[in-house]
Write a protein that holds these residues in place. Sequence first.
Motif, PDB file in Angstrom:
ATOM      1  N   ILE B 241      28.146  28.436  -7.472  1.00  0.00           N
ATOM      2  CA  ILE B 241      28.480  28.334  -8.536  1.00  0.00           C
ATOM      3  C   ILE B 241      28.983  29.957  -9.177  1.00  0.00           C
ATOM      4  CG2 ILE B 241      27.032  27.991 -10.442  1.00  0.00           C
ATOM      5  CD1 ILE B 241      24.491  26.432  -8.757  1.00  0.00           C
ATOM      6  N   PRO B 242      29.429  30.489 -10.234  1.00  0.00           N
ATOM      7  CA  PRO B 242      30.311  30.937 -10.748  1.00  0.00           C
ATOM      8  C   PRO B 242      28.902  31.688 -11.664  1.00  0.00           C
ATOM      9  CG  PRO B 242      31.492  29.280 -11.662  1.00  0.00           C
ATOM     10  CD  PRO B 242      30.863  28.597 -10.904  1.00  0.00           C
ATOM     11  N   ASN B 243      29.454  33.150 -11.775  1.00  0.00           N
ATOM     12  CA  ASN B 243      28.550  33.714 -13.110  1.00  0.00           C
ATOM     13  C   ASN B 243      28.415  33.746 -14.227  1.00  0.00           C
ATOM     14  OD1 ASN B 243      25.845  35.279 -12.453  1.00  0.00           O
ATOM     15  ND2 ASN B 243      26.918  37.325 -12.990  1.00  0.00           N
ATOM     16  N   GLU B 244      29.509  33.178 -14.020  1.00  0.00           N
ATOM     17  CA  GLU B 244      29.318  32.725 -16.123  1.00  0.00           C
ATOM     18  C   GLU B 244      28.860  31.333 -16.524  1.00  0.00           C
ATOM     19  OE1 GLU B 244      33.857  31.793 -16.499  1.00  0.00           O
ATOM     20  OE2 GLU B 244      34.240  31.834 -15.071  1.00  0.00           O
ATOM     21  N   LEU B 245      28.234  30.416 -15.046  1.00  0.00           N
ATOM     22  CA  LEU B 245      28.187  29.386 -15.049  1.00  0.00           C
ATOM     23  C   LEU B 245      26.058  29.956 -15.166  1.00  0.00           C
ATOM     24  CD1 LEU B 245      30.217  27.665 -15.312  1.00  0.00           C
ATOM     25  CD2 LEU B 245      29.695  26.055 -13.644  1.00  0.00           C
ATOM     26  N   LEU B 246      26.041  30.636 -14.382  1.00  0.00           N
ATOM     27  CA  LEU B 246      24.431  31.237 -14.141  1.00  0.00           C
ATOM     28  C   LEU B 246      24.399  32.225 -15.268  1.00  0.00           C
ATOM     29  CD1 LEU B 246      24.988  31.774  -9.546  1.00  0.00           C
ATOM     30  CD2 LEU B 246      23.301  29.933 -11.630  1.00  0.00           C
ATOM     31  N   ILE B 392      26.331  27.298 -21.510  1.00  0.00           N
ATOM     32  CA  ILE B 392      25.308  27.559 -21.807  1.00  0.00           C
ATOM     33  C   ILE B 392      23.458  27.789 -21.096  1.00  0.00           C
ATOM     34  CG2 ILE B 392      24.127  25.186 -22.778  1.00  0.00           C
ATOM     35  CD1 ILE B 392      23.295  25.581 -25.114  1.00  0.00           C
ATOM     36  N   SER B 393      23.160  29.029 -21.526  1.00  0.00           N
ATOM     37  CA  SER B 393      21.707  29.174 -20.916  1.00  0.00           C
ATOM     38  C   SER B 393      20.179  28.111 -20.974  1.00  0.00           C
ATOM     39  CB  SER B 393      20.970  30.399 -21.041  1.00  0.00           C
ATOM     40  OG  SER B 393      20.268  30.563 -22.110  1.00  0.00           O
TER      41      SER B 393
END
Lengths: 472, 472
Positions: B241-246, B392-393
């Motif tokens: 899972i890429p950081n921009e999603l996490l 989104i977080s």
Amino acid sequence: MQKNESSCELVDADQLSVALIEAQYALKNTRGQKNAKSLVILVSGIELAGKGEAVKQLREWVDPRYLRVKADPPYMMQKDRAFWQPYARYIPAEGQILVMFGNWYSDLLSTALHVSAPMDDTLFDAYVAQMNAFEQDLKNNHVDVIKVWFDLSWKSLQKRLDKMDAEDQRWHKLHGLDWRNKKQYDNVQKLRQRFTDDWLIIDCEDEEIRDQEFAQYILKNLKHLPNYVTQVKEKWQQAEIPNELLKPSTEEMDEDEYKAELKKLTKKVAEAMRFDERKVIITFEGMDAAGKGGAIKRIVKKLDPREYGIYTIAAPEKYELARPYLWRFWTKLLEDEKISIFDRTWYGRVLVERIEGFASPVEWQRAYDEINRFEKDLTDNQYVIVKFWLAISKDEQEARFKAREETPHKRFKITEDDWRNRSHWDDYLKAAADMLQRTHTFYAPWHVISTNDKYTARIEILKAILKQLKAD
Amino acid sequence: MQKNESSCELVDADQLSVALIEAQYALKNTRGQKNAKSLVILVSGIELAGKGEAVKQLREWVDPRYLRVKADPPYMMQKDRAFWQPYARYIPAEGQILVMFGNWYSDLLSTALHVSAPMDDTLFDAYVAQMNAFEQDLKNNHVDVIKVWFDLSWKSLQKRLDKMDAEDQRWHKLHGLDWRNKKQYDNVQKLRQRFTDDWLIIDCEDEEIRDQEFAQYILKNLKHLPNYVTQVKEKWQQAEIPNELLKPSTEEMDEDEYKAELKKLTKKVAEAMRFDERKVIITFEGMDAAGKGGAIKRIVKKLDPREYGIYTIAAPEKYELARPYLWRFWTKLLEDEKISIFDRTWYGRVLVERIEGFASPVEWQRAYDEINRFEKDLTDNQYVIVKFWLAISKDEQEARFKAREETPHKRFKITEDDWRNRSHWDDYLKAAADMLQRTHTFYAPWHVISTNDKYTARIEILKAILKQLKAD
């Protein structure tokens, strides 16, 4: 004349937007409910009045995902399609809103303004009357219709044209009319007044008022969508059941004679349908096992498989139920087949839907006129409709059901539904009697055929087609 | 070469008919079942070989109501639509059979034979490869495809032409080719051999054999429709899972800056989309409340409402489920809107359908390639596809859900489904990671946008569109 012309009070735009979105979602949430509705908004008007801008502003205020917009180039009124045919498939499902820039009135205006000879007022008014009737049918079937004319005075139009650069002006002229020509402008105004009595007329002098008046009108309508389904007032006059339904003929035909006749007639029928200049619609209704499939086989026997389409009508799907009951037939006729054969039809409304209670009394009682108008619109526009009711006696049906159950490769043809429908035999006879009485028109007459003897029936059907196509 | 060429044993016509009808009803009865199938029969061949007659005979043997026939004039291969686009809407629903006279191969042949310069073999073969891939995708999605070439020797063709009268011969010439010209005949044969390896080739010398061979082949196929859904062999390689999603960025933008930028960019984006020579497709995926609706509003802000359509994708309806999952998108793209915006998309196959189990592992694991091919076909044919994942977080989503519940006019925006999806948060992240890794292509790249700050997100989205349209 312009009784809907109103002075509009400006309200807070944010509040208007919230109210519109709420009304939009309220409409959306009616889906699948008893009070389900959809809304069609027809917009037309004077060039440069700003109907595009007003819809743009509306789409900014609402949730744009739930406001669909259709814009078609004008369809000239012509004799090979009904005015509603180009638009029918877009009629929105329950809960949806559709804005139509191109619509039947703009088509009529375009036609009247562009035909070489001016359109006769009587013809123009006849079209308007048909359009009003079509809209009333939509309304009665849960699709509300509101109409807005964006108006602009001659003086303001000229001022707006003055402000445009030459390139844009040319484009506006390309839209079909010379808006610098006062006579043409007056003609548009004169013509549109023949149909805008029940429209909202917006004076588009002021852009803010224009946008708000349009949006407020839609809001008002969304909040108070009228309910056209009223109580049935009068007692239903049940038609007498004709003898040909009660006791279908049992006349028999000899096999050799049948074969000879069939050979001759299938060829004749194929040619009559092929060379008729109209599109041919052949429809079948009747009790189960009355022989619809067998009759259809003989009708198409000498046709090329590319010449015809067969539509087998079962219970409507959910997306079809979300629209007027005629919608699924409108869309099928758009396939533009030269010959369309319907195994069961729109008459389901006044047969199974009446009997099973899927349509309320007010709905099915209204349907006779709706269907007559539908068929009139088609036969006025290069279609011919040949309608068959296949009559069978109750005993003969039972014999056929039993034979089907006993023949391995016919067993699939019989279901529990068939036995259940049979238990409503008398109701179907009554419904058929009403239907025959109320929808036997000179432009789309019924042919009642006894199918107790299959041979006789098939020959009678072929002959009836020839007769109606005047090819016998 | 013609490995499917077979000698055909004649069987009793009545028995053949019964067997065909039984097979037809067996197929029909698969509707809604796990083993549901439909069948497409492509027919092409030499003029006068008699494909029309063979289908006519077939339609007499089967129940004609459940064998649909489509015949279109050829669509020349051209660069503004994929070869399957004219046909996509007719792909039959489960349980149905469709015979296609006009089809992608006849289009390819017509194009190759009619273009002023002969079509390059490499290009021809590339088309054939694409067609085979498309058919495999259909098969994998429960639409079986069989292909029949009706062949006729040069000698027999000339004999049949000799027997025709002059008027009919002219008509056959009008069909596009001079069948008296041996060179042309040889050219057709040479070309069609580039694609007929997996076709049934029927030698149409004898009419009875022709009709029976065709019908028997269909019967054989109806009886043994292959099951393409096999076991998953390899373990799924879950993408990281890429950081921009996490941890989506929380960078904020000042309101004044936002407003100034927005004004400038909405105008630029509108013009870039309007004047791009391609059709523009913009798609949105992302967690609930990530701001899809808000982003769409800004994209269309400076567009005329007639220039674009918005498609909001919800759960498929029954009639859509009865077809390949891409079908409801194929048909939407036929509306021919210059700009189409999708609020949720075909990626539902590898997101919600994967997570909720509506698609089996083998189905969703195969979907990445299917989707890539779909997007490649579109971008090869004058479409540009701009794909957004709005990240989104989890905290920000919760805050927005609560805000929606507390604001009267936003309450309609939140449903129980939203909370349920939220409970699958990690599954969605995993599915999104796989999707981004496997469908981020040079022809249809993904743009991952953090929407924790709405202002930043909207500006980023507009900029990304400009960048992909090369208008920045």
